[in-house]
Design an enzyme around this catalytic site. Structure first.
Site, PDB file in Angstrom:
ATOM      1  N   CYS A  64      12.378  47.604 -16.087  1.00 56.11           N
ATOM      2  CA  CYS A  64      13.156  48.743 -16.573  1.00 56.11           C
ATOM      3  C   CYS A  64      14.016  49.200 -15.395  1.00 56.11           C
ATOM      4  O   CYS A  64      14.141  48.472 -14.411  1.00 56.11           O
ATOM      5  CB  CYS A  64      12.261  49.857 -17.135  1.00 56.11           C
ATOM      6  SG  CYS A  64      11.197  50.710 -15.955  1.00 56.11           S
ATOM      7  N   THR A  66      13.536  51.446 -13.036  1.00 56.32           N
ATOM      8  CA  THR A  66      12.767  51.584 -11.788  1.00 56.32           C
ATOM      9  C   THR A  66      11.527  50.703 -11.739  1.00 56.32           C
ATOM     10  O   THR A  66      10.940  50.518 -10.679  1.00 56.32           O
ATOM     11  CB  THR A  66      12.283  53.035 -11.610  1.00 56.32           C
ATOM     12  OG1 THR A  66      11.424  53.361 -12.714  1.00 56.32           O
ATOM     13  CG2 THR A  66      13.451  54.009 -11.536  1.00 56.32           C
TER      14      THR A  66
END
Length: 144
Positions: A64, A66
């Site tokens: 994703c 982070t």
């Protein structure tokens, strides 16, 4: 087989990783997402986790923006040990000590060159099997 999934924040890095896996002749299955349209990472975390828990895949890769949200979702599944790695040392350590079965990456945190080195380290490092690490993994698996 390797299960791979991402949300829109990890889509571009996922494309680079799938190209790498193809070049290395490694079998994988893409569980989505399939473009950069906004979507919800828990959907893809669930699909990758279920693939591992059902025995279809040995390891997983989740991406994703982070790596944090998608890994937090994955770690809610008993039997899944997802680790966010931003360097090769962490990728090696989590395989050696934690027998992590999912590598989580942040598409907005690590570039493709580093991500591929992290992935290579993760895939090529075996669990140590030491009793102290087995004991700790068993403690992680305890239900409340």
């Amino acid at each position: 087989m390797i299960a791979i999934g991402s949300d829109h924040g990890g889509f571009e890095l996922k494309q680079e990783i799938m190209k790498y896996l193809e070049e290395k002749g490694l079998e994988f299955k893409d569980y989505g997402c399939y473009d950069c349209s906004p979507c919800d990472y828990p959907v893809y975390a669930k699909a990758v986790c279920e693939s591992i828990l059902d025995g279809e895949s040995d390891k997983g890769i989740l991406i994703c923006g982070t790596g944090l949200g998608i890994s937090m979702t994955a770690n809610r599944y008993k039997g899944i040990r997802a680790a966010v790695c931003t360097d090769c040392f962490c990728a090696e350590a989590t395989r050696l000590h934690n027998d992590a079965n999912i590598l989580a990456l942040g598409g907005r945190v690590v570039g493709p060159g580093l991500a591929l080195k992290i992935l290579e380290t993760f895939l090529n490092t075996e669990f140590s099997g030491e009793e102290r690490h087995i004991r700790r993994i068993e403690q992680i698996e305890l239900e409340r």
